[in-house]
Write a protein that holds these residues in place. Structure first.
Motif, PDB file in Angstrom:
ATOM      1  N   VAL A 269      32.206 104.340 -29.451  1.00 50.43           N
ATOM      2  CA  VAL A 269      33.511 103.701 -29.284  1.00 50.43           C
ATOM      3  C   VAL A 269      33.560 102.924 -27.973  1.00 50.43           C
ATOM      4  N   ARG A 270      33.049 103.526 -26.895  1.00 54.25           N
ATOM      5  CA  ARG A 270      33.063 102.823 -25.605  1.00 54.25           C
ATOM      6  C   ARG A 270      32.186 101.571 -25.634  1.00 54.25           C
ATOM      7  N   THR A 271      31.020 101.691 -26.264  1.00 53.48           N
ATOM      8  CA  THR A 271      30.104 100.547 -26.305  1.00 53.48           C
ATOM      9  C   THR A 271      30.680  99.412 -27.141  1.00 53.48           C
ATOM     10  N   LEU A 272      31.225  99.729 -28.307  1.00 55.59           N
ATOM     11  CA  LEU A 272      31.800  98.686 -29.154  1.00 55.59           C
ATOM     12  C   LEU A 272      33.019  98.053 -28.504  1.00 55.59           C
ATOM     13  N   GLY A 273      33.648  98.779 -27.592  1.00 54.26           N
ATOM     14  CA  GLY A 273      34.764  98.191 -26.869  1.00 54.26           C
ATOM     15  C   GLY A 273      34.334  97.048 -25.962  1.00 54.26           C
ATOM     16  N   GLU A 274      33.025  96.975 -25.663  1.00 52.83           N
ATOM     17  CA  GLU A 274      32.500  95.927 -24.789  1.00 52.83           C
ATOM     18  C   GLU A 274      31.975  94.729 -25.571  1.00 52.83           C
ATOM     19  N   TYR A 275      31.844  94.860 -26.885  1.00 56.07           N
ATOM     20  CA  TYR A 275      31.265  93.798 -27.707  1.00 56.07           C
ATOM     21  C   TYR A 275      32.166  93.555 -28.921  1.00 56.07           C
ATOM     22  N   ASP A 276      32.106  92.338 -29.424  1.00 57.14           N
ATOM     23  CA  ASP A 276      32.859  92.057 -30.646  1.00 57.14           C
ATOM     24  C   ASP A 276      32.239  92.783 -31.834  1.00 57.14           C
ATOM     25  N   GLU A 277      30.910  92.786 -31.859  1.00 57.96           N
ATOM     26  CA  GLU A 277      30.206  93.376 -32.999  1.00 57.96           C
ATOM     27  C   GLU A 277      28.748  93.582 -32.626  1.00 57.96           C
ATOM     28  N   ARG A 303      24.017 105.658 -38.703  1.00 56.77           N
ATOM     29  CA  ARG A 303      24.928 105.306 -39.791  1.00 56.77           C
ATOM     30  C   ARG A 303      25.846 106.471 -40.138  1.00 56.77           C
ATOM     31  N   GLY A 304      25.338 107.685 -40.017  1.00 58.25           N
ATOM     32  CA  GLY A 304      26.184 108.856 -40.274  1.00 58.25           C
ATOM     33  C   GLY A 304      27.330 108.946 -39.285  1.00 58.25           C
ATOM     34  N   LEU A 305      27.041 108.697 -38.006  1.00 57.27           N
ATOM     35  CA  LEU A 305      28.090 108.707 -36.985  1.00 57.27           C
ATOM     36  C   LEU A 305      29.108 107.596 -37.242  1.00 57.27           C
ATOM     37  N   LEU A 306      28.614 106.411 -37.600  1.00 62.89           N
ATOM     38  CA  LEU A 306      29.517 105.291 -37.876  1.00 62.89           C
ATOM     39  C   LEU A 306      30.376 105.569 -39.095  1.00 62.89           C
ATOM     40  N   SER A 307      29.809 106.236 -40.079  1.00 65.26           N
ATOM     41  CA  SER A 307      30.586 106.583 -41.272  1.00 65.26           C
ATOM     42  C   SER A 307      31.722 107.541 -40.916  1.00 65.26           C
ATOM     43  N   ASP A 311      35.692 106.760 -41.286  1.00 64.80           N
ATOM     44  CA  ASP A 311      36.624 107.661 -41.989  1.00 64.80           C
ATOM     45  C   ASP A 311      37.819 107.997 -41.113  1.00 64.80           C
ATOM     46  N   ASP A 312      37.589 108.030 -39.796  1.00 67.44           N
ATOM     47  CA  ASP A 312      38.681 108.334 -38.866  1.00 67.44           C
ATOM     48  C   ASP A 312      39.524 107.101 -38.526  1.00 67.44           C
ATOM     49  N   GLY A 313      39.153 105.943 -39.088  1.00 71.64           N
ATOM     50  CA  GLY A 313      39.933 104.738 -38.854  1.00 71.64           C
ATOM     51  C   GLY A 313      39.661 104.072 -37.521  1.00 71.64           C
ATOM     52  N   ALA A 325      26.428  96.183 -39.515  1.00 71.15           N
ATOM     53  CA  ALA A 325      26.953  95.909 -38.184  1.00 71.15           C
ATOM     54  C   ALA A 325      28.276  96.658 -38.029  1.00 71.15           C
ATOM     55  N   ALA A 326      28.606  96.970 -36.800  1.00 72.19           N
ATOM     56  CA  ALA A 326      29.809  97.755 -36.533  1.00 72.19           C
ATOM     57  C   ALA A 326      30.695  97.062 -35.514  1.00 72.19           C
ATOM     58  N   ARG A 327      31.989  97.288 -35.641  1.00 69.61           N
ATOM     59  CA  ARG A 327      32.958  96.775 -34.679  1.00 69.61           C
ATOM     60  C   ARG A 327      34.148  97.708 -34.670  1.00 69.61           C
ATOM     61  N   LEU A 328      34.855  97.730 -33.586  1.00 71.62           N
ATOM     62  CA  LEU A 328      36.054  98.543 -33.517  1.00 71.62           C
ATOM     63  C   LEU A 328      37.110  97.983 -34.473  1.00 71.62           C
ATOM     64  N   ARG A 329      37.816  98.872 -35.105  1.00 70.51           N
ATOM     65  CA  ARG A 329      38.895  98.453 -35.989  1.00 70.51           C
ATOM     66  C   ARG A 329      40.086  98.011 -35.143  1.00 70.51           C
ATOM     67  N   ARG A 330      40.589  96.853 -35.451  1.00 67.82           N
ATOM     68  CA  ARG A 330      41.708  96.285 -34.675  1.00 67.82           C
ATOM     69  C   ARG A 330      43.043  96.655 -35.316  1.00 67.82           C
TER      70      ARG A 330
END
Length: 330
Positions: A269-277, A303-307, A311-313, A325-330
């Motif tokens: 979560v912290r890392t994705l907060g620094e990048y768009d994707e 991928r398991g952690l991202l899943s 699920d937690d939104g 690819a992953a990104r924080l949900r806005r």
């Protein structure tokens, strides 16, 4: 005072105060340093005398009033019991008064005050009748005799004997087990808890000692310890206070944070907060230095952690040119 008779409270003292021959030998259980036993006792009793909670049943040695408080307190928070106890003993101030009451009135009182199972009210009413008919109106004074009363199990019998007559054995309930386990590294074994508790209690001091050690477990040494906040008197001897390990029979070991999934979820979560994707393979090395796409902590693990985070939104996982690819949900 604890939540009820289902908690172990028996000990193995004989009438003379010796330990029963059926109990484990002294060298089977952890020993307290002889020179510290008196200091341990004095510290606890002094702490209790200075700072214990002032419940009304602690100001009396009337066995009837104490029995009522013990029955009411089974699986009911003590703060809720005070008002009900005061109203009960005001309405039925003696065992004789309760015995002559209509049982339906007693049960209705119990229900109106949300005191739990109504059979406790029935048993209490019947026990009052037994005091009148079987004991000539005089309360029995020993745990064995008190256990003959309807609905009075080993814990309640011992509590009444202790607090009314100073004639009880060492109480061993969940709170006491927690205290002994943490403070003196007593193993999680009922007979050993009983023996250590019995040997630690000063002779002829069951009233103050049992109140004090249960207060310690209920106030300072709860599931979440408050050692310094409550001025625990046993800090200088306590293994848990020294090591920081506050597990106990009723407090399971907390999962280790370092290296846990929870730790890496937070890093994502912290890392994705620094990048768009970020693609999975771009994200992996940023959260774990030993990330290897096909390794134990590689794509499938990530991928398991991202899943879980999706699920937690918290995260969205998308496909870009055949890559996840992953990104924080806005």
């Amino acid at each position: 005072m604890t939540d009820g008779d289902e908690r172990s409270s028996s000990t193995h003292r004989t009438a003379s105060g010796d330990v029963d021959a059926d109990a484990p030998a002294d060298d089977d259980a952890p020993a307290l340093p002889d020179e510290d036993v008196d200091a341990v006792r004095e510290a606890l009793v002094g702490w209790y005398g200075e700072s214990h909670r002032d419940f009304p049943w602690r100001r009396t040695d009337d066995p009837y009033e104490i029995l009522v408080s013990e029955v009411m307190s089974q699986q009911t928070q003590l703060g809720r019991v005070v008002e009900a106890w005061e109203a009960f003993v005001d309405r039925w101030p003696t065992a004789a008064a309760l015995a002559s009451a209509d049982r339906s009135d007693v049960v209705s009182f119990w229900t109106d005050h949300s005191l739990g199972y109504n059979n406790r009210a029935k048993y209490l009413h019947e026990a009052a009748g037994q005091v009148q008919t079987e004991f000539d109106g005089e309360f029995p004074e020993t745990p064995a005799e008190l256990s003959e009363l309807m609905g009075v199990g080993p814990y309640t019998a011992n509590a009444v004997a202790s607090f009314a007559f100073n004639n009880g054995d060492a109480v061993v309930d969940t709170n006491v087990k927690r205290v002994l386990y943490r403070a003196f590294d007593v193993p999680d074994d009922d007979r050993t808890f009983e023996r250590v508790a019995s040997n630690l209690m000063p002779d002829d001091e069951s009233r103050v000692w049992n109140n004090a050690i249960m207060e310690l477990g209920g106030v300072a040494c709860g599931k979440t310890p408050r050692c310094d906040e409550e001025g625990c008197p046993w800090r200088r001897w306590c293994r848990a206070y020294e090591t920081g390990d506050f597990t106990a029979p009723d407090v399971p070991t907390q999962p280790t944070f370092e290296g846990s999934r929870r730790q890496f979820r937070g890093r994502i979560v912290r890392t994705l907060g620094e990048y768009d994707e970020l693609t999975v393979d771009e994200l992996g090395p940023r959260i774990r230095v030993d990330y290897a796409p096909d390794g134990e902590h590689g794509r499938e693990w990530l991928r398991g952690l991202l899943s879980d985070l999706a699920d937690d939104g918290l995260v969205d996982v998308v496909e870009r040119d055949g890559e996840s690819a992953a990104r924080l949900r806005r």
